[in-house]
Design an enzyme around this catalytic site. Structure first.
Site, PDB file in Angstrom:
ATOM      1  N   HIS A  71      -2.386  -2.220  -9.940  1.00 41.61           N
ATOM      2  CA  HIS A  71      -3.341  -1.622  -9.015  1.00 41.61           C
ATOM      3  C   HIS A  71      -4.566  -2.502  -8.968  1.00 41.61           C
ATOM      4  CE1 HIS A  71      -5.858   1.358  -7.034  1.00 41.61           C
ATOM      5  NE2 HIS A  71      -4.729   1.930  -6.688  1.00 41.61           N
ATOM      6  N   HIS A  91       0.874  -1.188   0.000  1.00 39.57           N
ATOM      7  CA  HIS A  91       0.000   0.000   0.000  1.00 39.57           C
ATOM      8  C   HIS A  91       0.904   1.228   0.000  1.00 39.57           C
ATOM      9  CE1 HIS A  91      -3.499   2.353   0.516  1.00 39.57           C
ATOM     10  NE2 HIS A  91      -3.860   2.052   1.753  1.00 39.57           N
ATOM     11  N   ASP A 120       2.627   5.613  -7.057  1.00 39.90           N
ATOM     12  CA  ASP A 120       3.868   5.512  -6.297  1.00 39.90           C
ATOM     13  C   ASP A 120       5.098   5.269  -7.148  1.00 39.90           C
ATOM     14  OD1 ASP A 120       3.005   6.100  -3.785  1.00 39.90           O
ATOM     15  OD2 ASP A 120       2.210   4.090  -3.469  1.00 39.90           O
TER      16      ASP A 120
HETATM   17  N1  ACO Z   1       4.863  -6.906 -10.632  1.00 41.56           N
HETATM   18  C1  ACO Z   1       4.761  -8.106 -11.207  1.00 41.56           C
HETATM   19  N2  ACO Z   1       3.623  -8.804 -11.343  1.00 41.56           N
HETATM   20  C2  ACO Z   1       2.519  -8.230 -10.834  1.00 41.56           C
HETATM   21  C3  ACO Z   1       2.544  -6.983 -10.206  1.00 41.56           C
HETATM   22  C4  ACO Z   1       3.769  -6.310 -10.113  1.00 41.56           C
HETATM   23  N3  ACO Z   1       3.843  -5.110  -9.536  1.00 41.56           N
HETATM   24  N4  ACO Z   1       1.298  -6.667  -9.789  1.00 41.56           N
HETATM   25  C5  ACO Z   1       0.521  -7.693 -10.147  1.00 41.56           C
HETATM   26  N5  ACO Z   1       1.262  -8.646 -10.789  1.00 41.56           N
HETATM   27  C6  ACO Z   1       0.769  -9.889 -11.383  1.00 41.56           C
HETATM   28  C7  ACO Z   1       0.438 -10.908 -10.305  1.00 41.56           C
HETATM   29  O1  ACO Z   1       1.545 -11.742 -10.029  1.00 41.56           O
HETATM   30  C8  ACO Z   1      -0.685 -11.638 -10.970  1.00 41.56           C
HETATM   31  O2  ACO Z   1      -0.144 -12.492 -11.944  1.00 41.56           O
HETATM   32  P1  ACO Z   1      -0.793 -13.953 -12.183  1.00 41.56           P
HETATM   33  O3  ACO Z   1      -2.190 -13.688 -12.643  1.00 41.56           O
HETATM   34  O4  ACO Z   1       0.090 -14.579 -13.178  1.00 41.56           O
HETATM   35  O5  ACO Z   1      -0.760 -14.634 -10.841  1.00 41.56           O
HETATM   36  C9  ACO Z   1      -1.441 -10.566 -11.730  1.00 41.56           C
HETATM   37  O6  ACO Z   1      -0.471  -9.575 -12.027  1.00 41.56           O
HETATM   38  C10 ACO Z   1      -2.581  -9.950 -10.946  1.00 41.56           C
HETATM   39  O7  ACO Z   1      -2.043  -9.430  -9.748  1.00 41.56           O
HETATM   40  P2  ACO Z   1      -2.748  -9.502  -8.333  1.00 41.56           P
HETATM   41  O8  ACO Z   1      -1.695  -9.695  -7.299  1.00 41.56           O
HETATM   42  O9  ACO Z   1      -3.898 -10.460  -8.380  1.00 41.56           O
HETATM   43  O10 ACO Z   1      -3.333  -8.054  -8.256  1.00 41.56           O
HETATM   44  P3  ACO Z   1      -3.898  -7.363  -6.957  1.00 41.56           P
HETATM   45  O11 ACO Z   1      -5.004  -6.494  -7.400  1.00 41.56           O
HETATM   46  O12 ACO Z   1      -4.189  -8.354  -5.886  1.00 41.56           O
HETATM   47  O13 ACO Z   1      -2.659  -6.502  -6.456  1.00 41.56           O
HETATM   48  C11 ACO Z   1      -1.211  -4.710  -6.091  1.00 41.56           C
HETATM   49  C12 ACO Z   1      -2.568  -5.136  -6.631  1.00 41.56           C
HETATM   50  C13 ACO Z   1      -1.068  -5.163  -4.614  1.00 41.56           C
HETATM   51  C14 ACO Z   1      -1.126  -3.182  -6.118  1.00 41.56           C
HETATM   52  C15 ACO Z   1      -0.112  -5.356  -6.958  1.00 41.56           C
HETATM   53  O14 ACO Z   1      -0.255  -4.943  -8.294  1.00 41.56           O
HETATM   54  C16 ACO Z   1       1.286  -5.040  -6.434  1.00 41.56           C
HETATM   55  O15 ACO Z   1       1.772  -5.744  -5.546  1.00 41.56           O
HETATM   56  N6  ACO Z   1       1.946  -3.979  -6.972  1.00 41.56           N
HETATM   57  C17 ACO Z   1       3.239  -3.595  -6.494  1.00 41.56           C
HETATM   58  C18 ACO Z   1       3.105  -2.824  -5.180  1.00 41.56           C
HETATM   59  C19 ACO Z   1       2.565  -1.431  -5.402  1.00 41.56           C
HETATM   60  O16 ACO Z   1       3.009  -0.700  -6.275  1.00 41.56           O
HETATM   61  N7  ACO Z   1       1.617  -1.045  -4.536  1.00 41.56           N
HETATM   62  C20 ACO Z   1       1.035   0.302  -4.570  1.00 41.56           C
HETATM   63  C21 ACO Z   1      -0.406   0.228  -4.969  1.00 41.56           C
HETATM   64  S1  ACO Z   1      -1.051   1.826  -5.188  1.00 41.56           S
HETATM   65  C22 ACO Z   1      -1.269   2.412  -3.647  1.00 41.56           C
HETATM   66  O17 ACO Z   1      -1.427   1.735  -2.666  1.00 41.56           O
HETATM   67  C23 ACO Z   1      -1.246   3.835  -3.531  1.00 41.56           C
END
Ligand code: ACO
Length: 446
Positions: free
Chosen positions: A324, A285, A380
């Site tokens: 996201h 987050h 971010d």
């Molecule tokens: N890098 C690589 N792969 C990713 C990323 C990433 N940043 N984000 C998602 N994926 C992949 C997942 O591994 C998943 O792949 P799969 O379908 O092969 O298993 C797919 O994309 C879907 O991802 P989920 O984890 O299901 O997406 P979710 O909605 O649960 O997660 C999140 C969202 C937590 C923001 C995620 O994208 C992430 O961890 N991003 C990096 C951290 C980040 O930047 N957080 C800030 C968010 S914005 C904020 O809070 C202001």
């Protein structure tokens, strides 16, 4: 790949359910049929409870571990369309607010629902300036932390401690009381954030300067040394103000959900917002901006990007600042923040990590792994570079986020405590453990 819903807010005007619309359900276990009313594109989970196998059955539950497809409230604060990349506070597009408004005006909008008239804005800004100081004992409280305590941990402790300085804040059903705690929270957050920073630096805490605007005053409390009067660079102060606007609210995100859930127990807003800060602390987050800079430093130079991307695709790494839960097209805040980057770097000189970030973004946006999963830069990806250019240590990044998000947390809390439909948050579970076991004395356990 994720099959989550791609749009968060369900606009009432576009609701795909009018009076009389129902969802017809036939329970294959019993053959019984049900008509479940649809309102605002949603069914009420409680309406599922009538679906039972027999009279002893508790009734059907909705199982949704991360609230992927569950609306937890009706809200008029922030509208998001993840597919179209739309973000509006009280109906005003984020692009217009970032360009024309100020953080305190946006805070007023979030809290009161309307843009202020001149006299209202003047009174609001005056009130906030008059509440920027904190009790001296709070200073001692922060001094009690270890020199290397994480400033986000200090901030969450200090905001929780505010509830002990304002014990009447538990009068949450009194509108005047809610109003003064709202002002205090928005006013004191920069002071506590700056004290946490100065504590880490081993420098004397700087008291607020109420001649300065909100962001300029924060800069003064962070950076003032021996000068009699701190003069913030207006371009830096403006960029910071824009960052606060971009971070001000984001409907039912993890930390806001925490604020609402904690607040639903009728606790005071300081305790609820401290819970929001705790939720924001996590790397998935608000901690993501810190992780982005660590990641860019680890990559080190453009030639290492392909290896890094391979690591992401193999699941060994995560591309921080990408992806996201809601935005599956682009995060509108990321575009605005790129412009703020330019403004800040004009003053501070270019952050060398920018070149790596830009190249990384370019490569990722052309790579099928990210395209097919609809992963785009989020707010971010670039905000950490700005904070770093301002000379802030990485641990302060989520603290800066928390300052901006405070107005959103409090606006959502205010809405929640006045919503007659809201009760104490108390989800159900699907129990998977043992049942009815007899206690075994320790001497008989092998
Ligand atoms: N890098 C690589 N792969 C990713 C990323 C990433 N940043 N984000 C998602 N994926 C992949 C997942 O591994 C998943 O792949 P799969 O379908 O092969 O298993 C797919 O994309 C879907 O991802 P989920 O984890 O299901 O997406 P979710 O909605 O649960 O997660 C999140 C969202 C937590 C923001 C995620 O994208 C992430 O961890 N991003 C990096 C951290 C980040 O930047 N957080 C800030 C968010 S914005 C904020 O809070 C202001």
């Amino acid at each position: 790949m994720s099959t989550e819903p791609e749009t968060a807010s369900t606009p009432v005007a576009e609701a795909n359910g009018t009076a009389g619309d129902t969802l017809s359900i036939t329970d294959s276990r019993t053959g019984a049929s049900y008509e479940i009313p649809i309102r605002d594109g949603a069914v009420r989970s409680l309406d599922l409870r009538q679906i039972k196998v027999d009279d002893d059955d508790f009734g059907l539950l909705a199982y949704d571990p991360a609230f992927m497809n569950t609306a937890s409230c009706r809200s008029a604060v922030t509208y998001l369309d993840g597919d179209l990349g739309v973000l509006e506070y009280r109906g005003y597009p984020i692009e217009q607010l970032a360009e024309h408004s100020s953080y305190l005006e946006v805070a007023f909008l979030l809290v009161h629902g309307e843009l202020p008239r001149t006299d209202e804005l003047d009174a609001w800004v005056y009130d906030i300036k008059m509440h920027t100081f904190v009790h001296e004992n709070l200073k001692s409280f922060i001094q009690g932390f270890r020199h290397d305590a994480h400033p986000m941990g200090m901030l969450l402790g200090a905001v929780g401690a505010l509830s002990t300085f304002y014990p009447d804040a538990n009068q949450i059903h009194d509108p005047d009381n809610r109003a003064i705690q709202t002002i205090r929270l928005i006013a004191k957050m920069p002071t506590l954030a700056a004290f946490s920073y100065r504590h880490n630096m081993g420098q004397p805490y700087v008291y607020p300067d109420n001649d300065l605007e909100y962001a300029g005053n924060l800069l003064g409390m962070l950076y003032k040394m021996t000068e009699l009067k701190y003069q913030p660079d207006p371009r830096i102060a403006k960029a910071l103000d824009v960052l606060f606007i971009l971070h001000a609210d984001h409907e039912q995100n993890c930390s806001t959900t925490a604020v609402r859930a904690i607040g639903s127990s009728q606790v005071d807003p300081y305790s609820a917002v401290a819970g929001g800060i705790a939720a924001l602390y996590g790397p998935s987050h608000g901690g993501a901006n810190e992780e982005v800079v660590r990641m860019l430093m680890r990559i080190g130079s453009n030639e290492n990007i392909p290896d890094f991307i391979d690591g992401v695709k193999a699941g060994r790494e995560r591309l921080m600042g990408f992806g996201h839960r809601v935005y599956k097209n682009y995060d509108p805040r990321a575009r605005i923040i790129k412009k703020a980057c330019d403004d800040v770097f004009e003053v501070t000189g270019i952050n060398p990590l920018l070149a790596i970030a830009t190249e990384l973004e370019k490569i990722a946006l052309g790579d099928d792994y990210f395209v097919s999963r609809r992963l785009y830069p989020n707010v971010d990806f670039y905000s950490g570079l700005i904070y770093q250019a301002l000379g802030l240590p990485m641990a302060m990044f989520p603290v800066m986020f928390a300052i901006g998000r405070t107005s959103g947390w409090i606006a959502q809390w205010l809405e929640m405590v006045q919503d007659p439909e809201q009760k104490i948050a108390r989800p159900r579970q699907i129990y998977t453990g043992e049942r009815g076991r007899d206690y075994v004395p320790i001497s008989q356990r092998d």
